[in-house]
Design a protein around this motif. Structure first.
Motif, PDB file in Angstrom:
ATOM      1  N   PHE A  74      35.549  38.820  50.145  1.00 43.39           N
ATOM      2  CA  PHE A  74      34.480  39.605  49.432  1.00 43.39           C
ATOM      3  C   PHE A  74      34.560  38.872  47.785  1.00 43.39           C
ATOM      4  CE2 PHE A  74      37.199  42.382  46.646  1.00 43.39           C
ATOM      5  CZ  PHE A  74      38.268  42.483  46.942  1.00 43.39           C
ATOM      6  N   GLY A  76      33.120  39.927  43.721  1.00 41.35           N
ATOM      7  CA  GLY A  76      32.706  40.969  42.603  1.00 41.35           C
ATOM      8  C   GLY A  76      32.042  40.270  41.634  1.00 41.35           C
ATOM      9  N   TYR A 141      27.250  46.480  39.488  1.00 39.95           N
ATOM     10  CA  TYR A 141      28.367  45.792  40.092  1.00 39.95           C
ATOM     11  C   TYR A 141      27.759  45.477  41.423  1.00 39.95           C
ATOM     12  CZ  TYR A 141      32.876  44.633  41.877  1.00 39.95           C
ATOM     13  OH  TYR A 141      33.914  44.118  42.305  1.00 39.95           O
ATOM     14  N   ARG A 143      28.739  43.800  45.160  1.00 43.62           N
ATOM     15  CA  ARG A 143      29.738  43.498  46.110  1.00 43.62           C
ATOM     16  C   ARG A 143      29.414  42.701  47.391  1.00 43.62           C
ATOM     17  NH1 ARG A 143      35.034  45.316  46.790  1.00 43.62           N
ATOM     18  NH2 ARG A 143      35.415  44.876  44.836  1.00 43.62           N
ATOM     19  N   TYR A 173      36.085  50.106  34.502  1.00 39.25           N
ATOM     20  CA  TYR A 173      36.756  50.240  35.609  1.00 39.25           C
ATOM     21  C   TYR A 173      37.886  51.472  35.556  1.00 39.25           C
ATOM     22  CZ  TYR A 173      39.745  48.953  39.789  1.00 39.25           C
ATOM     23  OH  TYR A 173      40.643  48.894  40.928  1.00 39.25           O
ATOM     24  N   LYS A 201      40.094  35.684  48.163  1.00 42.85           N
ATOM     25  CA  LYS A 201      39.535  37.113  47.743  1.00 42.85           C
ATOM     26  C   LYS A 201      39.249  37.874  49.223  1.00 42.85           C
ATOM     27  CE  LYS A 201      37.155  39.525  44.038  1.00 42.85           C
ATOM     28  NZ  LYS A 201      38.569  40.178  43.664  1.00 42.85           N
ATOM     29  N   TYR A 206      44.654  43.146  48.988  1.00 38.59           N
ATOM     30  CA  TYR A 206      44.588  44.524  48.095  1.00 38.59           C
ATOM     31  C   TYR A 206      45.297  45.453  48.943  1.00 38.59           C
ATOM     32  CZ  TYR A 206      41.382  41.342  45.197  1.00 38.59           C
ATOM     33  OH  TYR A 206      41.120  40.525  44.504  1.00 38.59           O
ATOM     34  N   GLY A 240      44.725  44.097  40.785  1.00 36.96           N
ATOM     35  CA  GLY A 240      43.206  43.430  41.003  1.00 36.96           C
ATOM     36  C   GLY A 240      42.536  42.611  39.985  1.00 36.96           C
ATOM     37  N   GLY A 307      39.057  40.553  34.630  1.00 32.95           N
ATOM     38  CA  GLY A 307      38.085  40.400  35.952  1.00 32.95           C
ATOM     39  C   GLY A 307      37.208  41.049  35.700  1.00 32.95           C
ATOM     40  N   THR A 308      36.332  40.656  36.838  1.00 31.52           N
ATOM     41  CA  THR A 308      34.797  41.007  36.579  1.00 31.52           C
ATOM     42  C   THR A 308      34.822  42.762  36.222  1.00 31.52           C
ATOM     43  OG1 THR A 308      34.085  39.360  38.001  1.00 31.52           O
ATOM     44  CG2 THR A 308      32.678  41.253  37.970  1.00 31.52           C
ATOM     45  N   ALA A 309      35.589  43.455  37.196  1.00 27.76           N
ATOM     46  CA  ALA A 309      35.316  44.843  37.342  1.00 27.76           C
ATOM     47  C   ALA A 309      36.019  45.463  35.938  1.00 27.76           C
ATOM     48  CB  ALA A 309      36.195  45.433  38.401  1.00 27.76           C
TER      49      ALA A 309
HETATM   50  C1  COI Z   1      36.596  42.460  40.596  1.00 31.00           C
HETATM   51  O1  COI Z   1      36.836  42.330  39.529  1.00 31.00           O
HETATM   52  O2  COI Z   1      35.291  42.315  40.925  1.00 31.00           O
HETATM   53  C2  COI Z   1      37.443  42.722  41.778  1.00 31.00           C
HETATM   54  O3  COI Z   1      36.984  42.326  43.012  1.00 31.00           O
HETATM   55  C3  COI Z   1      38.427  43.533  41.392  1.00 31.00           C
HETATM   56  C4  COI Z   1      38.425  44.667  42.338  1.00 31.00           C
HETATM   57  C5  COI Z   1      39.669  44.809  43.201  1.00 31.00           C
HETATM   58  C6  COI Z   1      37.910  46.010  41.687  1.00 31.00           C
END
Ligand code: COI
Length: 360
Positions: A74, A76, A141, A143, A173, A201, A206, A240, A307-309
Motif C-alpha cells: 500500500f 499513503g 488522505y 490510500r 494522525y 510498504k 504493520y 508507522g 510520515g505522510t499520516a
Molecule cells: C502514512 O504515513 O501514510 C502511512 O502509511 C503510515 C500508516 C501506517 C498510517
C-alpha cells in the motif's frame, strides 16, 4: 495502453450536509468518500477494468490469496486544498515509484507511474468536495493499495491482482495533534531483518509491529521504535513512520536507508530542506546507546516522528523497560521544520522544487 479510470458515478452520493459533518471533525481513517479507483491485473492480459466506481466492499472469495499469504502492498498520500480552492498532491510520483519497489519485493505486478497518478487524480477530481478547506492540518488522505485477489491456495505469485485507491478526509494522525508523544523502544520484538520486507510498504510489516505497539500503549507511549534485530546496534524506524533527532549544534540525524526501513517521502523531503533551516542532515547508523547518552548529556535536544499520516510530530521521551529519556530542548526546531513542509504542501510559500502537482 494507459489506463484512464473512467467515472461511473455513485448514484447515491453523500449529501452536502453529510460531507460537512465529516469535514467538521474528520479524525484519521474513519470516513471514506463516495468513490474509489479500481483496476485489475491478470497474468497474460495486464491491467484492465480500470474505473472510478462507487465506494463499497469488494466481493472477495474466501480463497483469495491475500487472505492467506498476505501478498499486499500500500501507499499513503495526501491531497491538499490551497487558499484559492485548488487541490494539489505532494511528490506523488515518489509514492508511485515506491509502490513499484514494494511490488517487486512482494512479487506483485508493476503498475506504471502514469497509471498510478491517473487513478489518484481521477479519484480526487471525482470526490473533490471531500477535500477539507485549508484549516489546520486537514487534507484528503489517499490510500492506494494492491493485493492478490486470485482464488488459489498454492503458494506462488498471484495471477490476478487488484489495485485500488480509496480516499479519507483526515485531521491529525495522533489524537493529541502536535503535542509531544512518548516512544516505546522495544528490544524484544523486531520489525524487519536483512533480506526481509522492511523497505517494502506491505501490510505484514504493520501487522507484526502491533504487539510491540500495544506494549508501548501500556507504558503511555503512542508509537514503538524498533532496533535492528541481530546486532541491536542501530535505530530503525517507528511502527508507522520514520524517526529524526536534532542536536544542539544543528545536526538533523536519522537512520540511514539500509534496506530494512521504509524510504519515507516526508523523510526525504525534510532531509532536502534541512540546510535551508540551518540544519545539517546526517543519514547514518544511530546506535541506541548514542541516542540515550546524548539525550542525557543534553546534546540531542529534540526528536520527531515523520510520515505522510503523522506529518511531523514532536517526541517528548523515549522509554525502555528500565529508563525514560526525556528530550529537554522544547519543540521549536521541530515546529520550524513542520511549518516549512506544511507551507509547501498548502501553497503558502513558493514550491521551488516542483514537488506539488495540481489536480484541480
Ligand atoms: C502514512 O504515513 O501514510 C502511512 O502509511 C503510515 C500508516 C501506517 C498510517
Amino acid at each position: 495502453m494507459s489506463l484512464t479510470f473512467p467515472l461511473h458515478a455513485n448514484p447515491h452520493p453523500s449529501s452536502d450536509a453529510e460531507v460537512a459533518a465529516v469535514l467538521a471533525a474528520p479524525g484519521f481513517g474513519q470516513h471514506f468518500t463516495d468513490h474509489m479507483a479500481v483496476a485489475i491485473w491478470t497474468k497474460g492480459q495486464g491491467w484492465h477494468s480500470d474505473e472510478i466506481r462507487p465506494y463499497g466492499p469488494f466481493q472477495l472469495d474466501p480463497a483469495a490469496a491475500v487472505l492467506h499469504y498476505a501478498q499486499e502492498i500500500f501507499e499513503g498520500m495526501k491531497a491538499y486544498r490551497h487558499a484559492d480552492g485548488s487541490i494539489w498532491l505532494f511528490r506523488p510520483e515518489r509514492n508511485a515509484e515506491r509502490l513499484q519497489a514494494s511490488a517487486d519485493r512482494l512479487m506483485l505486478p508493476q503498475l506504471p507511474v502514469e497509471d498510478y497518478l491517473t487513478a489518484c487524480v481521477e479519484l480526487v477530481k471525482a470526490d473533490a468536495r471531500w477535500t477539507p478547506t485549508m484549516d489546520g492540518e486537514q487534507s484528503l488522505y489517499l490510500r492506494p493499495f494492491m493485493f492478490a485477489s486470485e482464488v488459489f491456495l498454492g503458494v506462488r505469485a498471484a495471477q490476478e491482482v487488484t489495485f485500488a485507491v480509496i480516499a479519507s478526509p483526515a485531521g491529525p494522525y495522533f489524537a493529541g495533534g502536535v503535542k509531544p508523544i512518548n516512544i516505546w523502544v522495544t528490544s524484544e520484538y523486531s520489525r524487519a531483518g536483512v533480506g526481509g520486507t522492511g523497505a517494502a510498504k506491505c501490510g505484514g510489516n504493520y501487522a507484526s509491529s502491533l504487539i510491540a505497539q500495544y506494549q508501548g500503549y501500556e507504558h503511555d507511549c503512542s508509537q514503538v521504535m524498533f532496533i535492528e534485530p541481530s546486532e541491536k546496534d542501530r535505530l530503525e524506524e517507528l511502527g508507522g513512520m520514520n524517526i529524526m533527532l536534532i542536536t544542539a549544534d544543528g545536526r538533523l540525524i536519522t537512520p540511514e536507508l539500509t534496506g530494512t526501513i521504509l524510504e519515507g517521502v516526508t523523510r526525504d523531503s525534510i532531509l532536502d530542506i534541512a540546510p535551508e533551516l540551518g540544519l545539517t542532515p546526517e543519514a547514518r547508523k544511530v546506535p541506541p546507546s548514542e541516542l540515550f547518552a546524548r539525550i542525557n548529556s543534553g546534546e540531542i535536544v529534540e526528536a520527531f516522528a515523520c510520515g505522510t499520516a503523522a506529518v511531523i510530530t514532536p517526541v517528548g521521551s523515549f522509554r525502555t523497560g528500565d529508563a525514560t529519556y526525556t528530550l529537554q530542548g522544547g519543540i521549536e526546531r521541530t515546529l520550524g521544520i513542520r511549518n516549512r513542509i506544511l507551507d509547501i504542501q498548502y501553497g503558502r510559500v513558493p514550491d521551488t522544487r516542483g514537488w506539488m502537482q495540481r489536480v484541480i
